[in-house]
Design an enzyme around this catalytic site. Structure first.
Site, short mmCIF file in Angstrom:
data_model
loop_
_atom_site.label_atom_id
_atom_site.label_comp_id
_atom_site.label_asym_id
_atom_site.label_seq_id
_atom_site.Cartn_x
_atom_site.Cartn_y
_atom_site.Cartn_z
N ASP A 131 -98.63 -25.96 -26.83
CA ASP A 131 -99.20 -26.03 -25.49
C ASP A 131 -100.64 -25.54 -25.57
O ASP A 131 -101.02 -24.80 -26.50
CB ASP A 131 -98.45 -25.12 -24.51
CG ASP A 131 -97.01 -25.57 -24.30
OD1 ASP A 131 -96.68 -26.72 -24.63
OD2 ASP A 131 -96.21 -24.75 -23.81
N ASP A 133 -102.96 -23.05 -23.79
CA ASP A 133 -102.94 -21.92 -22.86
C ASP A 133 -104.37 -21.56 -22.48
O ASP A 133 -105.21 -21.30 -23.35
CB ASP A 133 -102.24 -20.72 -23.50
CG ASP A 133 -100.77 -20.98 -23.76
OD1 ASP A 133 -100.07 -21.36 -22.81
OD2 ASP A 133 -100.33 -20.83 -24.92
#
Length: 206
Positions: A131, A133
Site C-alpha cells: 500500500d 501510506d
C-alpha cells in the site's frame, strides 16, 4: 531535537543495547545493520521516545523505546515527498502520479509506511502488493467534502492508498473522515477515542 520528533519520523542511532532483554534476533540484526526506527504514538518516559523496530518480514515489528540522546539523524515523512525511486512497482507509480496533485492541495503531506522507509533508508521494503501510506498535516479542519475528493483521487491509482490526517490532537484516517459515520476514531499517544470533530480539543477532554 526532542520537540521536533513526531509520529512516523524515522530515527537513526538506536543500538541493540536499548532493546528489551527478550527482543528477537531479527530486531538486533536490524539495529546492527544501521536501520532506522519509526516513531510511534505512545507515551514514553522523559528522555525517551516510543519507536518501532522493523524487520524484513511483515510480521516483524517490535515496539521499543529509544533514548533521545542516541538520535543521530531524523527524517520526517514530508522530507520524502520528492525522493524518487527507480523500482517498477505499483506503489512507486502511484506516488509519482499523485505527487503533483498533493503538492497543489494546499496542505503539507508526506510519505510513511514501507515506501517512506525505503525512500529514506535505501533498504528494500516495498513489494508488488505494498500500500502507499501517506500523511497530511492538517492543523485546521479539512472539510469532509475535500476528504472525499482525495479518496476519489486515490482510488484511481495502481495500489491502495491510505492517508492519515495529522490534527493537533492526534491522527484520523482520511477514509473514515470521508465516510458517512458521525464519529471517527482519533488516535494519539494517550488514547484512541471516537469524536465527531478531530480538531476540537474539548471533545478529547470529555
Amino acid at each position: 531535537m526532542v520537540s521536533t520528533v513526531l509520529a512516523h519520523d524515522l530515527l537513526w542511532g538506536m543500538t541493540p543495547a536499548q532493546l528489551p532483554a527478550d527482543a528477537p534476533e531479527w530486531a538486533v540484526e536490524s539495529l546492527n545493520a544501521g536501520q532506522p526506527v519509526v516513531v510511534r504514538r505512545a507515551l514514553a518516559d522523559s528522555g525517551f521516545v516510543a519507536v518501532g523496530v522493523r524487520g524484513v518480514a511483515r510480521e516483524q515489528r517490535l515496539a521499543a523505546f529509544m533514548a533521545v540522546d542516541s538520535i543521530a539523524c531524523r527524517v520526517s515523512p514530508e522530507a520524502l515527498c520528492n525522493v524518487e525511486s527507480l523500482r517498477d512497482l505499483p506503489v512507486v507509480h502511484a506516488l509519482k502520479q499523485l505527487r503533483p496533485m498533493l503538492d497543489d492541495c494546499g496542505w503539507v503531506w508526506g510519505v510513511s509506511g514501507s515506501a517512506g522507509f525505503e525512500l529514506a533508508s535505501g533498504i528494500a521494503a516495498m513489494h508488488a502488493d505494498s500500500d502507499l501510506d501517506l500523511i497530511l498535516r492538517t492543523p485546521q479542519l479539512l472539510p469532509r467534502n475535500q476528504a472525499r475528493k482525495l479518496v476519489e483521487l486515490f482510488d484511481q491509482v495502481a495500489c491502495r492508498v491510505d492517508m492519515q490526517l495529522q490534527t493537533p490532537f492526534g491522527a484520523v484516517a482520511l477514509r473514515e473522515w470521508a465516510g458517512q459515520s458521525a464519529k471517527v476514531l482519533l488516535k494519539n499517544a494517550h488514547q484512541a477515542c471516537l469524536v465527531s470533530d478531530p480538531w476540537n480539543p474539548q471533545e478529547q477532554a470529555a
